[in-house]
Design a protein around this motif. Structure first.
Motif, PDB file in Angstrom:
ATOM      1  N   GLU A   1       0.817  -1.220   0.000  1.00 18.76           N
ATOM      2  CA  GLU A   1       0.000   0.000   0.000  1.00 18.76           C
ATOM      3  C   GLU A   1       0.849   1.268   0.000  1.00 18.76           C
ATOM      4  N   LEU A   2       2.107   1.166   0.364  1.00 16.85           N
ATOM      5  CA  LEU A   2       2.948   2.354   0.468  1.00 16.85           C
ATOM      6  C   LEU A   2       3.165   2.978  -0.906  1.00 16.85           C
ATOM      7  N   PRO A   3       3.234   4.299  -0.969  1.00 12.41           N
ATOM      8  CA  PRO A   3       3.389   4.953  -2.279  1.00 12.41           C
ATOM      9  C   PRO A   3       4.759   4.701  -2.881  1.00 12.41           C
ATOM     10  N   ASP A   4       4.782   4.451  -4.181  1.00 12.31           N
ATOM     11  CA  ASP A   4       6.047   4.295  -4.891  1.00 12.31           C
ATOM     12  C   ASP A   4       6.807   5.612  -4.901  1.00 12.31           C
ATOM     13  N   ALA A   5       8.111   5.503  -5.095  1.00 13.89           N
ATOM     14  CA  ALA A   5       8.900   6.708  -5.347  1.00 13.89           C
ATOM     15  C   ALA A   5       8.548   7.247  -6.730  1.00 13.89           C
ATOM     16  N   ARG A   6       8.714   8.556  -6.877  1.00 11.59           N
ATOM     17  CA  ARG A   6       8.458   9.194  -8.170  1.00 11.59           C
ATOM     18  C   ARG A   6       9.713   9.957  -8.570  1.00 11.59           C
ATOM     19  N   PRO A   7      10.658   9.295  -9.201  1.00 11.03           N
ATOM     20  CA  PRO A   7      11.962   9.907  -9.467  1.00 11.03           C
ATOM     21  C   PRO A   7      11.891  11.236 -10.197  1.00 11.03           C
ATOM     22  N   ASN A   8      10.846  11.474 -10.983  1.00  9.52           N
ATOM     23  CA  ASN A   8      10.738  12.745 -11.696  1.00  9.52           C
ATOM     24  C   ASN A   8       9.563  13.577 -11.205  1.00  9.52           C
ATOM     25  N   GLY A   9       8.976  13.196 -10.081  1.00  9.02           N
ATOM     26  CA  GLY A   9       7.834  13.925  -9.556  1.00  9.02           C
ATOM     27  C   GLY A   9       8.071  14.381  -8.122  1.00  9.02           C
ATOM     28  N   ARG A  10       7.079  14.230  -7.288  1.00  8.18           N
ATOM     29  CA  ARG A  10       7.152  14.686  -5.913  1.00  8.18           C
ATOM     30  C   ARG A  10       8.227  13.934  -5.136  1.00  8.18           C
ATOM     31  N   VAL A  11       8.979  14.664  -4.353  1.00  7.12           N
ATOM     32  CA  VAL A  11       9.996  14.049  -3.496  1.00  7.12           C
ATOM     33  C   VAL A  11       9.291  13.414  -2.299  1.00  7.12           C
ATOM     34  N   ARG A  12       9.601  12.144  -2.039  1.00  7.52           N
ATOM     35  CA  ARG A  12       8.962  11.446  -0.930  1.00  7.52           C
ATOM     36  C   ARG A  12      10.004  10.902   0.034  1.00  7.52           C
ATOM     37  N   VAL A  13       9.612  10.913   1.315  1.00  9.47           N
ATOM     38  CA  VAL A  13      10.389  10.278   2.375  1.00  9.47           C
ATOM     39  C   VAL A  13       9.425   9.397   3.158  1.00  9.47           C
ATOM     40  N   LEU A  14       9.739   8.103   3.263  1.00  7.96           N
ATOM     41  CA  LEU A  14       8.953   7.183   4.065  1.00  7.96           C
ATOM     42  C   LEU A  14       9.762   6.885   5.324  1.00  7.96           C
ATOM     43  N   ALA A  15       9.183   7.146   6.486  1.00  7.98           N
ATOM     44  CA  ALA A  15       9.933   6.999   7.732  1.00  7.98           C
ATOM     45  C   ALA A  15       9.078   6.268   8.748  1.00  7.98           C
ATOM     46  N   GLY A  16       9.580   5.117   9.226  1.00  7.04           N
ATOM     47  CA  GLY A  16       8.790   4.425  10.232  1.00  7.04           C
ATOM     48  C   GLY A  16       9.201   2.988  10.466  1.00  7.04           C
ATOM     49  N   ASP A  17       8.236   2.257  10.997  1.00  4.32           N
ATOM     50  CA  ASP A  17       8.399   0.854  11.361  1.00  4.32           C
ATOM     51  C   ASP A  17       7.829   0.007  10.221  1.00  4.32           C
ATOM     52  N   PHE A  18       8.715  -0.507   9.371  1.00  2.00           N
ATOM     53  CA  PHE A  18       8.292  -1.280   8.211  1.00  2.00           C
ATOM     54  C   PHE A  18       8.076  -2.749   8.546  1.00  2.00           C
ATOM     55  N   ASN A  19       8.510  -3.169   9.725  1.00  2.00           N
ATOM     56  CA  ASN A  19       8.452  -4.591  10.090  1.00  2.00           C
ATOM     57  C   ASN A  19       9.035  -5.466   8.988  1.00  2.00           C
ATOM     58  N   ALA A  20      10.070  -4.956   8.333  1.00  2.00           N
ATOM     59  CA  ALA A  20      10.720  -5.658   7.228  1.00  2.00           C
ATOM     60  C   ALA A  20      12.164  -5.200   7.150  1.00  2.00           C
ATOM     61  N   THR A  21      13.011  -6.073   6.634  1.00  2.00           N
ATOM     62  CA  THR A  21      14.417  -5.763   6.451  1.00  2.00           C
ATOM     63  C   THR A  21      14.764  -5.770   4.973  1.00  2.00           C
ATOM     64  N   LEU A  22      16.002  -5.443   4.694  1.00  2.00           N
ATOM     65  CA  LEU A  22      16.476  -5.469   3.313  1.00  2.00           C
ATOM     66  C   LEU A  22      16.522  -6.882   2.738  1.00  2.00           C
ATOM     67  N   ASP A  23      16.283  -7.869   3.561  1.00  2.00           N
ATOM     68  CA  ASP A  23      16.269  -9.241   3.068  1.00  2.00           C
ATOM     69  C   ASP A  23      14.873  -9.733   2.698  1.00  2.00           C
ATOM     70  N   HIS A  24      13.858  -8.891   2.837  1.00  2.00           N
ATOM     71  CA  HIS A  24      12.497  -9.252   2.438  1.00  2.00           C
ATOM     72  C   HIS A  24      12.229  -8.779   1.008  1.00  2.00           C
ATOM     73  N   ALA A  25      11.746  -9.674   0.180  1.00  2.00           N
ATOM     74  CA  ALA A  25      11.545  -9.363  -1.234  1.00  2.00           C
ATOM     75  C   ALA A  25      10.556  -8.223  -1.438  1.00  2.00           C
TER      76      ALA A  25
END
Length: 305
Positions: free
Chosen positions: A209-233
Motif C-alpha cells: 500500500e505504500l506509495p512508490d517513489a516518483r523519481p521525476n515527480g514529488r519528493v517522498r520520504v517514508l519513515a517508520g516501522d516497516f516490520n521488514a528488512t532489506l532481506d524481504h523481497a
C-alpha cells in the motif's frame, strides 16, 4: 556439517520465496546466517571434501553478497538544496518516554518527526514536554493502542495528503514546504508485523500500500516501522521503485533497531527511505526508554527547487 541449511537459506533469499510463516520472520536474520556461512566451508576443507567445499563457498559468497552492500557507504547525489533532519520512532502504544524523545529532537535539530503507535495521551505528553515549540506543524492521527501515527514538522504543512488510515495502521502523510527545496511528502510508515501465518498476507498488503517513489515527480520520504528488512523481497520491491534506504546508503544498514528489550538477535526493521534525488549524509539510532524500538535519525540534503 552439511551445507544444505545454508544453501536452502541462500536460495530462498535470492529468489524471494519467503512466502509464508515462519520463513518471512526468519529471513530477517540473514546477516547472522551469512556470518556463519564460512563454517561449512572450513569443515569441508578439513574433511578434504572438495566438491562440498566448493558448494559451501558458493553459498557463502551468495549470502555475503546479499548483506555486504548495506555495510558499505554509497555515492550521494548532488542534491544542492537545504538540509533536513528526520527522526522516526515507534513509541510502543504511547508508553515511550516523551521527555527523552523531545530531548532527541532538540539535541539533534530534528525538523521532521515521524511517530508510530501514537495515542492521544502521548500526543498530549509531547506537547507538555515542549515538542510544539520545536515542531509546530504537522498532521496527527492519534488512536488507542498501536494504530495511531503522526508527522510533526518545523516547516509549514503546505498540503496534507490525508491520513490514509488503512485496514491496519494509520499512515499519516504531510506535504512540507521547505525553503529553497522541492515540496517534500513525508509518510509515517507502519506495516503490520508478520507475527504468525494469518498475519503474513496483511503484512505484505500493508507494505504494498505504500506509495512508490516518483523519481521525476514529488519528493517522498517514508519513515517508520516497516516490520521488514532489506532481506524481504516485498521491501526490496518498494526500494526498486526509486527509494534508497538511508542507513544502507551510509554503510549503517546492519545496525539493529528491534528488539531493545528481548533476548533476541537484533534486526533492522525501522527505516527512513528517501527518493534517489535526496542525499543522505549521516544516520544513527537512539534508544528511547520504554519502547522496544530504537529511534532512527537521518540527516538529508533535499533537491533544490
Amino acid at each position: 556439517m552439511s551445507v544444505l541449511p545454508w544453501g536452502v537459506w541462500a536460495l530462498v533469499r535470492l529468489t524471494g520465496a519467503e512466502s509464508g510463516f515462519p520463513a518471512v520472520a526468519l529471513i530477517a536474520f540473514t546477516p547472522y546466517v551469512a556470518a556463519t556461512s564460512v563454517l561449512p566451508v572450513a569443515l569441508a576443507l578439513l574433511a578434504r571434501r572438495g566438491w562440498v567445499a566448493l558448494a559451501a563457498a558458493a553459498t557463502a559468497v551468495a549470502l555475503v553478497g546479499c548483506v555486504l552492500p548495506r555495510g558499505l557507504p554509497g555515492s550521494a547525489p548532488d542534491a544542492g538544496g537545504p538540509r533536513l533532519t528526520v527522526l522516526s520512532a515507534n513509541v510502543y502504544f504511547g508508553l515511550a518516554d516523551p521527555d527523552a524523545l523531545v530531548r532527541l529532537v532538540r539535541e539533534h535539530g530534528v525538523e521532521v518527526l515521524s511517530l508510530q503507535e501514537l495515542t492521544p495521551q502521548f500526543d498530549d505528553a509531547l506537547t507538555r514536554s515542549g515538542l510544539r515549540s520545536h515542531l509546530p506543524y504537522g498532521v496527527t492521527d492519534a488512536a488507542t493502542g498501536p494504530v495511531g501515527g503522526a508527522v510533526y514538522s518545523a516547516h509549514p504543512v503546505d498540503e496534507i495528503g490525508g491520513t490514509d488510515r488503512s485496514a491496519y495502521f494509520a499512515m499519516p502523510r504531510a506535504r512540507l514546504r521547505v525553503p529553497d527545496a522541492m515540496p517534500v511528502e513525508v509518510v509515517s510508515t507502519h506495516a503490520m508485523p508478520p507475527s504468525d501465518a494469518a498475519a503474513v498476507p496483511a503484512w505484505r498488503d500493508s507494505l504494498r500500500e505504500l506509495p512508490d517513489a516518483r523519481p521525476n515527480g514529488r519528493v517522498r520520504v517514508l519513515a517508520g516501522d516497516f516490520n521488514a528488512t532489506l532481506d524481504h523481497a516485498v521491501f526490496r520491491s518498494l526500494l526498486d521503485t526509486g527509494y534508497s534506504d538511508a542507513a544502507a546508503a551510509t554503510g549503517s544498514g546492519w545496525t539493529a533497531t528491534w528488539p531493545v528489550d528481548r533476548p533476541l538477535p537484533g534486526t533492522a526493521i525501522d527505516h527512513i527511505l528517501v527518493d534517489h534525488r535526496v542525499a543522505v549524509h549521516r544516520t544513527s539510532v537512539h534508544t528511547v526508554p520504554n519502547t522496544d524500538h530504537r529511534a532512527v535519525l537521518a540527516e538529508l540534503t533535499l533537491p533544490r527547487a
